[in-house]
Design an enzyme around this catalytic site. Structure first.
Site, PDB file in Angstrom:
ATOM      1  CG  HIS A 116      -1.857   1.159   1.248  1.00  0.00           C
ATOM      2  ND1 HIS A 116      -2.981   1.195   0.442  1.00  0.00           N
ATOM      3  CD2 HIS A 116      -1.843   2.329   1.929  1.00  0.00           C
ATOM      4  CE1 HIS A 116      -3.617   2.350   0.639  1.00  0.00           C
ATOM      5  NE2 HIS A 116      -2.938   3.053   1.532  1.00  0.00           N
ATOM      6  CD  GLU A 182       3.843   1.534  -4.425  1.00  0.00           C
ATOM      7  OE1 GLU A 182       3.256   0.476  -4.676  1.00  0.00           O
ATOM      8  OE2 GLU A 182       3.345   2.645  -4.683  1.00  0.00           O
TER       9      GLU A 182
HETATM   10  C1  GRF Z   1       0.548   0.744  -6.243  1.00  0.00           C
HETATM   11  O1  GRF Z   1       0.737   2.076  -5.845  1.00  0.00           O
HETATM   12  C2  GRF Z   1       0.237  -0.122  -5.059  1.00  0.00           C
HETATM   13  O2  GRF Z   1       0.884   0.278  -3.895  1.00  0.00           O
HETATM   14  C3  GRF Z   1      -1.248   0.073  -4.908  1.00  0.00           C
HETATM   15  O3  GRF Z   1      -1.738   0.132  -6.217  1.00  0.00           O
HETATM   16  C4  GRF Z   1      -0.712   0.600  -7.087  1.00  0.00           C
HETATM   17  C5  GRF Z   1      -0.540  -0.439  -8.137  1.00  0.00           C
HETATM   18  O4  GRF Z   1       0.354  -0.022  -9.139  1.00  0.00           O
HETATM   19  N1  GRF Z   1      -1.814  -0.976  -4.095  1.00  0.00           N
HETATM   20  P1  GRF Z   1       0.914  -1.082 -10.173  1.00  0.00           P
HETATM   21  O5  GRF Z   1      -0.290  -1.761 -10.799  1.00  0.00           O
HETATM   22  O6  GRF Z   1       1.778  -2.049  -9.424  1.00  0.00           O
HETATM   23  O7  GRF Z   1       1.684  -0.286 -11.180  1.00  0.00           O
END
Ligand code: GRF
Length: 212
Positions: A116, A182
Protein backbone atom coordinates in the site's frame (compact mmCIF):
# COMPACT_ATOMS: atom_id res chain seq x y z
CA UNK A 1 8.66 -16.72 17.70
CA UNK A 2 7.15 -18.55 14.75
CA UNK A 3 9.25 -18.67 11.58
CA UNK A 4 7.58 -17.52 8.39
CA UNK A 5 9.00 -19.84 5.76
CA UNK A 6 7.61 -20.97 2.43
CA UNK A 7 10.07 -23.66 1.40
CA UNK A 8 12.92 -23.42 -1.09
CA UNK A 9 12.12 -21.38 -4.18
CA UNK A 10 8.53 -20.63 -3.13
CA UNK A 11 5.83 -20.62 -5.78
CA UNK A 12 4.41 -17.12 -6.05
CA UNK A 13 1.21 -15.89 -7.72
CA UNK A 14 0.81 -12.16 -8.30
CA UNK A 15 -2.70 -10.68 -8.32
CA UNK A 16 -3.26 -7.45 -10.24
CA UNK A 17 -6.07 -5.29 -11.56
CA UNK A 18 -4.30 -2.62 -13.60
CA UNK A 19 -0.94 -1.21 -14.61
CA UNK A 20 1.17 -3.98 -13.09
CA UNK A 21 4.40 -2.10 -12.47
CA UNK A 22 4.99 -3.76 -9.08
CA UNK A 23 4.25 -7.12 -10.66
CA UNK A 24 6.79 -6.37 -13.36
CA UNK A 25 9.44 -5.35 -10.83
CA UNK A 26 8.99 -8.71 -9.08
CA UNK A 27 8.91 -10.74 -12.28
CA UNK A 28 12.08 -9.13 -13.62
CA UNK A 29 13.94 -9.92 -10.41
CA UNK A 30 12.46 -13.36 -9.69
CA UNK A 31 15.71 -15.34 -10.02
CA UNK A 32 17.52 -12.91 -7.75
CA UNK A 33 14.65 -13.06 -5.29
CA UNK A 34 14.73 -16.85 -5.15
CA UNK A 35 11.09 -17.39 -6.14
CA UNK A 36 9.17 -18.99 -8.98
CA UNK A 37 6.41 -16.78 -10.34
CA UNK A 38 3.87 -19.43 -11.33
CA UNK A 39 1.31 -16.99 -12.67
CA UNK A 40 -0.34 -13.60 -12.72
CA UNK A 41 -4.08 -13.32 -12.09
CA UNK A 42 -6.02 -10.22 -13.04
CA UNK A 43 -9.48 -9.23 -11.87
CA UNK A 44 -9.73 -7.07 -14.98
CA UNK A 45 -9.46 -8.47 -18.49
CA UNK A 46 -8.19 -5.12 -19.76
CA UNK A 47 -5.41 -4.70 -17.20
CA UNK A 48 -2.27 -3.42 -18.98
CA UNK A 49 -0.23 -5.59 -16.62
CA UNK A 50 -1.45 -8.75 -18.38
CA UNK A 51 0.54 -7.91 -21.51
CA UNK A 52 3.61 -7.15 -19.39
CA UNK A 53 3.36 -10.55 -17.72
CA UNK A 54 2.90 -12.30 -21.06
CA UNK A 55 5.89 -10.45 -22.50
CA UNK A 56 7.94 -11.73 -19.57
CA UNK A 57 6.79 -15.30 -20.28
CA UNK A 58 4.68 -15.64 -17.13
CA UNK A 59 1.37 -17.54 -17.39
CA UNK A 60 -1.66 -15.29 -16.95
CA UNK A 61 -5.28 -15.83 -16.01
CA UNK A 62 -8.28 -13.53 -15.76
CA UNK A 63 -10.92 -14.01 -13.10
CA UNK A 64 -12.99 -10.97 -13.90
CA UNK A 65 -14.81 -9.04 -11.22
CA UNK A 66 -17.47 -8.16 -13.77
CA UNK A 67 -18.32 -11.87 -14.18
CA UNK A 68 -18.89 -12.25 -10.43
CA UNK A 69 -20.80 -9.10 -9.57
CA UNK A 70 -22.17 -9.31 -6.04
CA UNK A 71 -20.86 -12.84 -5.50
CA UNK A 72 -17.66 -12.58 -3.49
CA UNK A 73 -17.82 -16.23 -2.43
CA UNK A 74 -17.96 -17.44 -6.05
CA UNK A 75 -15.07 -15.17 -7.03
CA UNK A 76 -12.92 -16.34 -4.16
CA UNK A 77 -13.81 -19.98 -4.86
CA UNK A 78 -12.59 -19.58 -8.45
CA UNK A 79 -9.42 -17.92 -7.20
CA UNK A 80 -8.87 -20.64 -4.59
CA UNK A 81 -9.12 -23.38 -7.15
CA UNK A 82 -6.72 -21.66 -9.56
CA UNK A 83 -4.16 -20.98 -6.84
CA UNK A 84 -4.51 -24.59 -5.69
CA UNK A 85 -3.88 -25.86 -9.22
CA UNK A 86 -0.78 -23.65 -9.37
CA UNK A 87 0.32 -24.98 -5.94
CA UNK A 88 1.00 -21.47 -4.73
CA UNK A 89 3.04 -20.87 -1.57
CA UNK A 90 2.76 -17.08 -1.47
CA UNK A 91 0.04 -14.78 -2.83
CA UNK A 92 1.30 -11.32 -3.73
CA UNK A 93 -1.30 -8.57 -4.15
CA UNK A 94 -0.01 -5.83 -6.42
CA UNK A 95 -2.69 -3.28 -7.15
CA UNK A 96 -5.41 -5.93 -6.82
CA UNK A 97 -8.60 -3.90 -6.53
CA UNK A 98 -10.74 -6.40 -4.67
CA UNK A 99 -11.44 -7.15 -1.05
CA UNK A 100 -10.85 -10.83 -0.34
CA UNK A 101 -13.40 -12.62 1.83
CA UNK A 102 -12.57 -13.49 5.41
CA UNK A 103 -12.86 -17.17 4.47
CA UNK A 104 -10.23 -16.78 1.75
CA UNK A 105 -7.89 -14.74 3.92
CA UNK A 106 -8.23 -17.18 6.81
CA UNK A 107 -7.54 -20.14 4.54
CA UNK A 108 -4.32 -18.54 3.29
CA UNK A 109 -3.38 -16.82 6.55
CA UNK A 110 0.26 -15.66 6.57
CA UNK A 111 0.49 -16.50 2.88
CA UNK A 112 -0.98 -13.27 1.43
CA UNK A 113 0.95 -10.02 1.25
CA UNK A 114 -0.04 -6.60 -0.05
CA UNK A 115 1.65 -3.30 -0.80
CA UNK A 116 0.00 0.00 0.00
CA UNK A 117 1.48 3.38 -0.98
CA UNK A 118 1.46 5.05 2.44
CA UNK A 119 3.04 4.51 5.81
CA UNK A 120 0.24 2.44 7.29
CA UNK A 121 -1.70 2.76 9.51
CA UNK A 122 -1.80 6.29 8.04
CA UNK A 123 -3.90 6.84 4.91
CA UNK A 124 -5.47 3.45 4.14
CA UNK A 125 -8.00 3.06 1.35
CA UNK A 126 -8.39 5.21 -1.73
CA UNK A 127 -6.24 8.17 -2.73
CA UNK A 128 -3.52 7.73 -0.10
CA UNK A 129 -1.29 10.29 -1.80
CA UNK A 130 -4.04 12.91 -1.84
CA UNK A 131 -4.69 12.13 1.81
CA UNK A 132 -0.98 12.57 2.60
CA UNK A 133 -0.70 15.88 0.72
CA UNK A 134 -3.88 17.25 2.32
CA UNK A 135 -2.68 16.25 5.78
CA UNK A 136 0.58 18.12 5.26
CA UNK A 137 2.77 15.22 6.36
CA UNK A 138 6.46 15.69 5.59
CA UNK A 139 7.16 12.00 5.10
CA UNK A 140 5.12 9.34 3.35
CA UNK A 141 6.15 6.07 1.79
CA UNK A 142 4.94 2.52 1.29
CA UNK A 143 4.13 -0.50 3.40
CA UNK A 144 4.22 -4.23 2.74
CA UNK A 145 1.96 -6.15 5.10
CA UNK A 146 0.28 -9.49 5.55
CA UNK A 147 -3.40 -9.47 4.71
CA UNK A 148 -5.59 -10.14 7.72
CA UNK A 149 -9.27 -11.07 7.80
CA UNK A 150 -11.72 -8.25 8.24
CA UNK A 151 -9.24 -5.48 7.49
CA UNK A 152 -8.45 -3.41 4.41
CA UNK A 153 -4.94 -1.96 4.04
CA UNK A 154 -4.16 -3.24 7.49
CA UNK A 155 -2.59 -6.36 8.92
CA UNK A 156 0.81 -7.25 10.29
CA UNK A 157 3.42 -4.89 8.83
CA UNK A 158 6.49 -6.57 7.33
CA UNK A 159 8.46 -3.54 6.12
CA UNK A 160 8.13 0.11 5.19
CA UNK A 161 10.11 2.57 3.14
CA UNK A 162 9.89 6.31 3.62
CA UNK A 163 9.70 9.01 0.96
CA UNK A 164 9.90 12.75 1.69
CA UNK A 165 6.89 14.90 0.82
CA UNK A 166 7.85 18.22 -0.74
CA UNK A 167 5.92 21.45 -0.18
CA UNK A 168 4.94 21.59 -3.85
CA UNK A 169 4.00 17.92 -4.17
CA UNK A 170 0.66 16.98 -5.64
CA UNK A 171 -0.90 13.56 -5.26
CA UNK A 172 0.52 12.73 -8.70
CA UNK A 173 4.11 13.81 -8.07
CA UNK A 174 4.13 12.07 -4.70
CA UNK A 175 2.66 8.92 -6.25
CA UNK A 176 5.41 8.70 -8.83
CA UNK A 177 8.14 9.10 -6.19
CA UNK A 178 6.52 6.54 -3.87
CA UNK A 179 6.16 4.12 -6.78
CA UNK A 180 9.94 4.04 -7.20
CA UNK A 181 10.21 3.12 -3.51
CA UNK A 182 7.55 0.42 -3.98
CA UNK A 183 9.55 -1.17 -6.77
CA UNK A 184 12.49 -1.50 -4.38
CA UNK A 185 10.61 -2.49 -1.25
CA UNK A 186 8.29 -5.19 -2.60
CA UNK A 187 10.98 -7.33 -4.28
CA UNK A 188 13.26 -7.00 -1.25
CA UNK A 189 10.52 -8.18 1.12
CA UNK A 190 9.73 -11.12 -1.15
CA UNK A 191 13.42 -12.05 -1.23
CA UNK A 192 13.51 -11.88 2.57
CA UNK A 193 10.45 -14.09 2.87
CA UNK A 194 11.96 -16.58 0.43
CA UNK A 195 15.13 -16.68 2.52
CA UNK A 196 13.14 -17.23 5.71
CA UNK A 197 14.31 -13.99 7.29
CA UNK A 198 11.01 -13.10 8.95
CA UNK A 199 9.36 -14.36 12.09
CA UNK A 200 6.16 -13.55 13.86
CA UNK A 201 5.37 -13.20 17.49
CA UNK A 202 1.61 -13.27 17.81
CA UNK A 203 0.34 -10.84 15.21
CA UNK A 204 3.60 -8.90 14.85
CA UNK A 205 6.31 -9.55 12.27
CA UNK A 206 10.03 -9.18 12.87
CA UNK A 207 13.15 -9.76 10.89
CA UNK A 208 16.32 -11.05 12.46
CA UNK A 209 18.04 -10.18 14.68
CA UNK A 210 15.38 -9.92 17.39
CA UNK A 211 15.63 -11.25 20.95
CA UNK A 212 14.24 -14.60 22.15
C1 GRF B 1 0.55 0.74 -6.24
O1 GRF B 1 0.74 2.08 -5.84
C2 GRF B 1 0.24 -0.12 -5.06
O2 GRF B 1 0.88 0.28 -3.90
C3 GRF B 1 -1.25 0.07 -4.91
O3 GRF B 1 -1.74 0.13 -6.22
C4 GRF B 1 -0.71 0.60 -7.09
C5 GRF B 1 -0.54 -0.44 -8.14
O4 GRF B 1 0.35 -0.02 -9.14
N1 GRF B 1 -1.81 -0.98 -4.10
P1 GRF B 1 0.91 -1.08 -10.17
O5 GRF B 1 -0.29 -1.76 -10.80
O6 GRF B 1 1.78 -2.05 -9.42
O7 GRF B 1 1.68 -0.29 -11.18
Amino acid sequence: MTPLYYGPNPRVAILISGRGSNMQAIVWAKELLGVTVVGVVSSNAKAPGLALAEAAGVPTAVIASRDHKGDRAAYDAALTSLLGAWRVDLIVLAGFMRILSDAFVTRFAWHIINIHPSLLPAFPGLDPHGQAVRAGVKVSGCTVHFVAAGQVDAGPIIAQRTVPVDADDTAETLASRVLVAEHRLYPSVIAGLARGEYFRRGALVFSLPVGD
